[in-house]
Write a protein that holds these residues in place. Structure first.
Motif, PDB file in Angstrom:
ATOM      1  N   ASN A  12       3.164  12.198   0.098  1.00  0.00           N
ATOM      2  CA  ASN A  12       3.724  12.665  -1.176  1.00  0.00           C
ATOM      3  C   ASN A  12       3.465  11.748  -2.355  1.00  0.00           C
ATOM      4  OD1 ASN A  12       4.956  15.040  -0.021  1.00  0.00           O
ATOM      5  ND2 ASN A  12       6.434  13.649   0.950  1.00  0.00           N
ATOM      6  N   VAL A  13       2.523  10.788  -2.203  1.00  0.00           N
ATOM      7  CA  VAL A  13       2.108  10.001  -3.365  1.00  0.00           C
ATOM      8  C   VAL A  13       1.016  10.806  -4.059  1.00  0.00           C
ATOM      9  CG1 VAL A  13       1.250   7.787  -4.190  1.00  0.00           C
ATOM     10  CG2 VAL A  13       2.681   7.886  -2.150  1.00  0.00           C
ATOM     11  N   ILE A  14       1.439  11.743  -4.867  1.00  0.00           N
ATOM     12  CA  ILE A  14       0.536  12.703  -5.493  1.00  0.00           C
ATOM     13  C   ILE A  14       0.910  12.860  -6.963  1.00  0.00           C
ATOM     14  CG2 ILE A  14       0.078  13.982  -3.364  1.00  0.00           C
ATOM     15  CD1 ILE A  14       2.202  15.996  -4.233  1.00  0.00           C
ATOM     16  N   ASP A  15       0.102  13.614  -7.687  1.00  0.00           N
ATOM     17  CA  ASP A  15       0.452  13.891  -9.064  1.00  0.00           C
ATOM     18  C   ASP A  15       1.680  14.790  -9.115  1.00  0.00           C
ATOM     19  OD1 ASP A  15      -1.447  16.033  -8.046  1.00  0.00           O
ATOM     20  OD2 ASP A  15      -0.725  16.960  -9.898  1.00  0.00           O
ATOM     21  N   ALA A  16       2.334  14.810 -10.257  1.00  0.00           N
ATOM     22  CA  ALA A  16       3.509  15.652 -10.520  1.00  0.00           C
ATOM     23  C   ALA A  16       4.743  15.245  -9.718  1.00  0.00           C
ATOM     24  CB  ALA A  16       3.206  17.129 -10.291  1.00  0.00           C
ATOM     25  N   VAL A  17       4.763  14.037  -9.160  1.00  0.00           N
ATOM     26  CA  VAL A  17       5.996  13.538  -8.551  1.00  0.00           C
ATOM     27  C   VAL A  17       7.016  13.295  -9.670  1.00  0.00           C
ATOM     28  CG1 VAL A  17       7.073  11.591  -7.354  1.00  0.00           C
ATOM     29  CG2 VAL A  17       4.864  12.472  -6.574  1.00  0.00           C
ATOM     30  N   PRO A  18       8.213  13.872  -9.583  1.00  0.00           N
ATOM     31  CA  PRO A  18       9.230  13.575 -10.602  1.00  0.00           C
ATOM     32  C   PRO A  18       9.611  12.089 -10.579  1.00  0.00           C
ATOM     33  CG  PRO A  18       9.806  15.570  -9.391  1.00  0.00           C
ATOM     34  CD  PRO A  18       8.674  14.922  -8.642  1.00  0.00           C
ATOM     35  N   GLY A  29       0.788  -1.227   0.000  1.00  0.00           N
ATOM     36  CA  GLY A  29       0.000   0.000   0.000  1.00  0.00           C
ATOM     37  C   GLY A  29       0.815   1.270   0.000  1.00  0.00           C
ATOM     38  N   ALA A  30       2.117   1.148  -0.201  1.00  0.00           N
ATOM     39  CA  ALA A  30       2.978   2.329  -0.128  1.00  0.00           C
ATOM     40  C   ALA A  30       2.685   3.327  -1.236  1.00  0.00           C
ATOM     41  CB  ALA A  30       4.447   1.913  -0.180  1.00  0.00           C
ATOM     42  N   LEU A  31       2.125   2.856  -2.352  1.00  0.00           N
ATOM     43  CA  LEU A  31       1.855   3.745  -3.482  1.00  0.00           C
ATOM     44  C   LEU A  31       0.368   4.087  -3.594  1.00  0.00           C
ATOM     45  CD1 LEU A  31       4.250   2.187  -6.147  1.00  0.00           C
ATOM     46  CD2 LEU A  31       4.681   4.036  -4.531  1.00  0.00           C
ATOM     47  N   THR A  32      -0.360   3.847  -2.525  1.00  0.00           N
ATOM     48  CA  THR A  32      -1.760   4.244  -2.492  1.00  0.00           C
ATOM     49  C   THR A  32      -1.848   5.695  -2.028  1.00  0.00           C
ATOM     50  OG1 THR A  32      -2.493   1.998  -1.969  1.00  0.00           O
ATOM     51  CG2 THR A  32      -4.025   3.801  -1.484  1.00  0.00           C
ATOM     52  N   PRO A  33      -2.358   6.592  -2.857  1.00  0.00           N
ATOM     53  CA  PRO A  33      -2.459   7.996  -2.435  1.00  0.00           C
ATOM     54  C   PRO A  33      -3.278   8.132  -1.159  1.00  0.00           C
ATOM     55  CG  PRO A  33      -2.848   7.784  -4.789  1.00  0.00           C
ATOM     56  CD  PRO A  33      -2.809   6.396  -4.246  1.00  0.00           C
ATOM     57  N   THR A  34      -2.860   9.060  -0.299  1.00  0.00           N
ATOM     58  CA  THR A  34      -3.498   9.408   0.985  1.00  0.00           C
ATOM     59  C   THR A  34      -3.370   8.307   2.030  1.00  0.00           C
ATOM     60  OG1 THR A  34      -5.771   8.602   0.539  1.00  0.00           O
ATOM     61  CG2 THR A  34      -5.191  10.824  -0.285  1.00  0.00           C
ATOM     62  N   ASN A  35      -2.606   7.249   1.765  1.00  0.00           N
ATOM     63  CA  ASN A  35      -2.420   6.194   2.764  1.00  0.00           C
ATOM     64  C   ASN A  35      -1.427   6.659   3.821  1.00  0.00           C
ATOM     65  OD1 ASN A  35      -2.028   3.880   4.257  1.00  0.00           O
ATOM     66  ND2 ASN A  35      -0.972   2.758   2.622  1.00  0.00           N
ATOM     67  N   PRO A  36      -1.875   6.936   5.056  1.00  0.00           N
ATOM     68  CA  PRO A  36      -0.949   7.458   6.080  1.00  0.00           C
ATOM     69  C   PRO A  36       0.112   6.453   6.506  1.00  0.00           C
ATOM     70  CG  PRO A  36      -3.090   6.972   7.037  1.00  0.00           C
ATOM     71  CD  PRO A  36      -3.249   6.808   5.560  1.00  0.00           C
ATOM     72  N   ALA A  37      -0.084   5.170   6.189  1.00  0.00           N
ATOM     73  CA  ALA A  37       0.913   4.158   6.549  1.00  0.00           C
ATOM     74  C   ALA A  37       2.038   4.054   5.529  1.00  0.00           C
ATOM     75  CB  ALA A  37       0.233   2.794   6.696  1.00  0.00           C
ATOM     76  N   SER A  38       1.896   4.734   4.411  1.00  0.00           N
ATOM     77  CA  SER A  38       2.933   4.689   3.373  1.00  0.00           C
ATOM     78  C   SER A  38       4.182   5.422   3.846  1.00  0.00           C
ATOM     79  CB  SER A  38       2.423   5.344   2.091  1.00  0.00           C
ATOM     80  OG  SER A  38       3.489   5.577   1.188  1.00  0.00           O
ATOM     81  N   PRO A  39       5.362   4.858   3.583  1.00  0.00           N
ATOM     82  CA  PRO A  39       6.601   5.578   3.927  1.00  0.00           C
ATOM     83  C   PRO A  39       6.774   6.851   3.108  1.00  0.00           C
ATOM     84  CG  PRO A  39       7.088   3.634   2.599  1.00  0.00           C
ATOM     85  CD  PRO A  39       5.636   3.541   2.973  1.00  0.00           C
ATOM     86  N   TYR A  40       5.991   6.982   2.042  1.00  0.00           N
ATOM     87  CA  TYR A  40       6.087   8.158   1.194  1.00  0.00           C
ATOM     88  C   TYR A  40       4.963   9.169   1.473  1.00  0.00           C
ATOM     89  CZ  TYR A  40       8.466   4.313  -1.201  1.00  0.00           C
ATOM     90  OH  TYR A  40       9.237   3.218  -1.497  1.00  0.00           O
ATOM     91  N   TYR A  41       4.098   8.859   2.411  1.00  0.00           N
ATOM     92  CA  TYR A  41       2.969   9.745   2.744  1.00  0.00           C
ATOM     93  C   TYR A  41       3.489  11.083   3.249  1.00  0.00           C
ATOM     94  CZ  TYR A  41      -1.202  11.462   5.185  1.00  0.00           C
ATOM     95  OH  TYR A  41      -2.257  12.229   5.619  1.00  0.00           O
TER      96      TYR A  41
END
Length: 770
Positions: free
Chosen positions: A78-84, A64-76
């Motif tokens: 920032n899994v949003i549009d316009a990510v380089p 679930g790390a690449l699920t947008p708005t997932n607070p458990a993601s290590p990338y939360y």
């Protein structure tokens, strides 16, 4: 050995990527290489426009790390549009280092912090160069590092480095993959440090670090650095790895999909052409764009339509309000769009007072940010104006009590530029700063800097003037009157901008006069393209020699890409996004003249069934209509082709600056395309199977690369054919990399070289280049 590396810059913006490169996270382990990574770049042929490059790949999302708005993601969050996102391919023989021994005196791919580094020729461990790193005093967090690409996730690797520490200096360690070596134990000669680690990512960092707090002047020599597969260090290999950029862009979406309980995300990304072409990015006039490059604290272009009664701030800063019409006494008019304005602007407010004390002017709050900044920073003020009346005020800045103020005006009797300043409890100081009347009915541009007490008029400094008082805590701007609402202006005023930045000098803004009067007409295509790209805050690269002048585009009004296309068409160049960063690249037409093939392959090396030889009228042009702004529309004809095939026309609306250039542009088009020739239009190859050397060569091929196909079948026009890459699609899989090049005939771009055996064949290659 070939490895695909996929990275995303979670938390980094496009602006970060342009300015600092961004902070990248390796997500290679998530990439589904069985499905493959698909990339498309460039154009179908040389007469069509390059399109936005795209990349599609599927990523594992089981956690679930690449699920947008997932607070458990290590990338939360920032899994949003316009990510380089960027795709690289690394090719490795033994050593994963791209610059393992600093040969040629290069420190490329290396970086350092709290230290200084430089190449040296002695002492060295191998080869002819090493790196000397001098630590900052007490810098325990210092490092000298490089990024390693293409590691096998989950496999053991060993990093090693030869270091030489002078006696008495701080010892050093090697750090890689969470493993730190023992400290160096030998002084005044090279010793090898090693660290064996298990790769947790495809992209990792190798560091040389001080093991104790360094003192002033402590240093280390670094040489013969290696990362290799396996659990032990072997003989150093100086053959470097190579990194091949395949794509750089911005993620459009993160669509989460499920197959049973297996979750994945199929990402689609687009290169920065998407930024250039966005429909909501209609560009303001060039002068407005030029001002905005300098991030003013407040800016009123004042080009509102005729029925307006106020002028809006366009700085984007919080605080500045609209300039509202204010009445002094009775009578007078203020007509928006009725006055003289800089080139490209749709008019300016025209102030017509009944007298010096009766009429209309504009007034607005400058905002808290600018007010606060005036207490700590120097200010710059710029404006455009036109009048035939002396003794009137252009603008005024004042504090809330009107005890501290600055007024720019034209002196009574002479029309000389005048600065009046006042501080609380101090007699106002009137300083005449010019010796030429500006009340001449001509449009003028003025810049004032409090830092240097310098003024510019029409792009030229008229000097620095002592005695002008410094003003602060400014809250209000008055345009067309003094601080008290008197000395009413008669004429036009526009483009008032306020800056509070002690680092700026008025010369930084002097080019605005050129912009407002000529639109930078005559600058070359690369210069104009750089200017346009800078307005969007993107990077720019040019390739080739540029000589053709470009007409002004002062009004702009469309997307940045549209205006870049106008430049591209006039230059007859090729516009594209780069595949290694957020950069726009313009290749000049000179790069296509008589190119030398970068590589050759036999016909048998290509994929069967995907090799196309074309001969048709698809590209034929025998009647061209060419034009330029303010110049003639010319018709050029290739009579023989027209007689044989009938008229096949093409219209080219250029930004050329002379009719001669326009005619040359049309004739060059006919010389190349009036008569069709057999050409390769598409070739497909399995690049992965061609060996490391050729694979690296193919990875370097890009838009504009020329190559030769040899040992053609007997049915071909000849045994060899040369083609130029116009674009390509590629699919990258595990141990599989297929590339389909869109190509054109290279000889189409042949130009006359006097006495050359190939390019001076009468009636064949004796073509004068445009």
């Amino acid at each position: 050995m070939t490895r695909v590396c996929v990275e995303a810059a979670f938390g980094s913006t496009l602006a970060d990527a342009v300015s600092t490169g961004g902070v990248w996270t390796d997500i290679s382990g998530r990439a589904d290489l069985e499905s493959g990574i698909g990339i498309t770049r460039g154009a179908e042929n040389e007469l069509s426009q390059t399109q936005a490059g795209t990349c599609t790949l599927t990523l594992n999302n089981e956690d679930g790390a690449l699920t947008p708005t997932n607070p458990a993601s290590p990338y939360y969050p920032n899994v949003i549009d316009a990510v380089p996102i960027r795709i690289n391919v690394a090719t490795v023989t033994t050593n994963y280092l791209r610059n393992p021994s600093f040969e040629g005196g290069s420190l490329e791919t290396w970086e350092w912090s709290e230290a200084n580094a430089s190449p040296v020729g002695t002492p060295v461990q191998s080869g002819t160069q090493a790196a000397r790193v001098t630590w900052n005093t007490g810098a325990l967090s210092a490092y000298f590092q490089t990024t390693i690409y293409g590691l096998t996730i989950g496999a053991k690797h060993t990093a090693s480095v030869y270091v030489r520490v002078p006696a008495g200096d701080a010892t050093v360690r090697l750090r890689m993959g969470g493993v730190t070596s023992a400290a160096s134990a030998v002084f005044d000669s090279y010793t090898r440090l090693t660290a064996t680690f298990t790769a947790t990512a495809s992209v990792m960092t190798l560091q040389v670090i001080p093991s104790t707090s360094p003192a002033a002047g402590d240093l280390v020599y670094v040489d013969s650095v290696q990362v290799e597969a396996g659990a032990s260090a072997t003989t150093f290999s100086a053959t470097p790895a190579q990194l091949h950029p395949r794509f750089w862009g911005l993620v459009n979406q993160w669509p989460v999909q499920w197959s049973g309980l297996y979750s994945s995300v199929t990402v689609t990304a687009t290169d920065i052409f998407a930024v250039l072409s966005r429909a909501d990015q209609q560009m303001r006039p060039m002068l407005v764009q030029e001002v905005m490059v300098w991030t003013p604290h407040a800016y009123w272009p004042m080009d509102e339509p005729a029925d307006s009664t106020s002028a809006g701030d366009e700085s984007g800063m919080v605080g500045p309000l609209s300039l509202d019409t204010t009445q002094a006494g009775a009578g007078g008019t203020l007509a928006f769009a009725g006055g003289l304005a800089p080139l490209g602007m749709d008019g300016a407010p025209l102030f017509t007072p009944g007298s010096a004390s009766a009429g209309k002017y504009l007034r607005a709050s400058v905002g808290q940010d600018f007010q606060d900044a005036t207490n700590t920073e120097a200010i710059l003020v710029e404006a455009w104006f036109s009048t035939s009346t002396v003794g009137r005020a252009i603008l005024a800045l004042a504090d809330a009590g009107v005890a501290s103020y600055l007024v720019l005006s034209l002196a009574a009797g002479t029309g000389f530029l005048t600065v009046t300043t006042a501080q609380p409890g101090v007699t106002p100081v009137v300083t005449t700063v010019g010796a030429v009347s500006l009340a001449d009915g001509v449009l003028h541009h003025v810049i004032y800097s409090s830092a240097t007490q310098e003024l510019y008029v029409d792009g030229v400094s008229i000097g620095s003037f002592g005695g002008i008082q410094l003003v602060s805590d400014l809250t209000t701007l008055t345009v067309g009157a003094n601080q008290a609402g008197g000395s009413l202006w008669s004429g036009s005023i526009s483009n008032v901008a306020l800056y509070a930045d002690s680092a700026m000098v008025p010369g930084d803004l002097a080019g605005h006069y050129t912009c407002g009067t000529t639109g930078f007409a005559g600058e070359t295509a690369d210069e104009r393209a750089l200017r346009l790209v800078t307005y969007l805050g993107l990077g720019f690269q040019d390739v080739g020699v540029f000589t053709t002048g470009i007409a002004q585009q002062a009004a702009l009004g469309s997307t940045c890409l549209d205006h870049l296309r106008e430049v591209e068409l006039t230059e007859d160049g090729v516009l594209s996004a780069t595949r290694d960063g957020p950069f726009v690249r313009l290749r000049g037409r000179s790069t296509r003249y008589n190119p030398t093939a970068d590589f050759s392959l036999q016909y048998a090396d290509f994929e069967p069934g995907d090799f196309t030889l074309a001969y048709d009228t698809q590209k034929v042009v025998n009647v061209a209509h060419v034009s330029r702004p303010g110049g003639a529309t010319q018709r050029v004809v290739h009579a023989a082709s027209r007689a044989a095939r009938g008229p096949i026309g093409r219209t080219v609306d250029t930004l050329a600056t002379t009719d001669l250039v326009t005619a040359d542009r049309g004739n060059w088009l006919l010389q190349r395309y009036a008569v069709p020739q057999p050409e390769l239009r598409g070739v497909t190859m399995q690049a992965y199977s061609m060996g490391t050397a050729m694979y690296r060569t193919l990875m370097a091929a890009d838009i504009g690369t020329a190559f030769t196909v040899t040992a053609m079948p007997a049915q071909a026009p000849g045994p060899t054919m040369t083609a130029t890459v116009e674009g390509y699609t590629e699919t990258i899989k595990h141990n599989d990399h297929e590339i389909a090049f869109h190509t054109s005939k290279t000889v189409t771009d042949a130009v006359w070289v006097l006495d050359d055996p190939v390019y001076s064949v009468l009636g064949s290659t004796t073509r004068l280049a445009f």
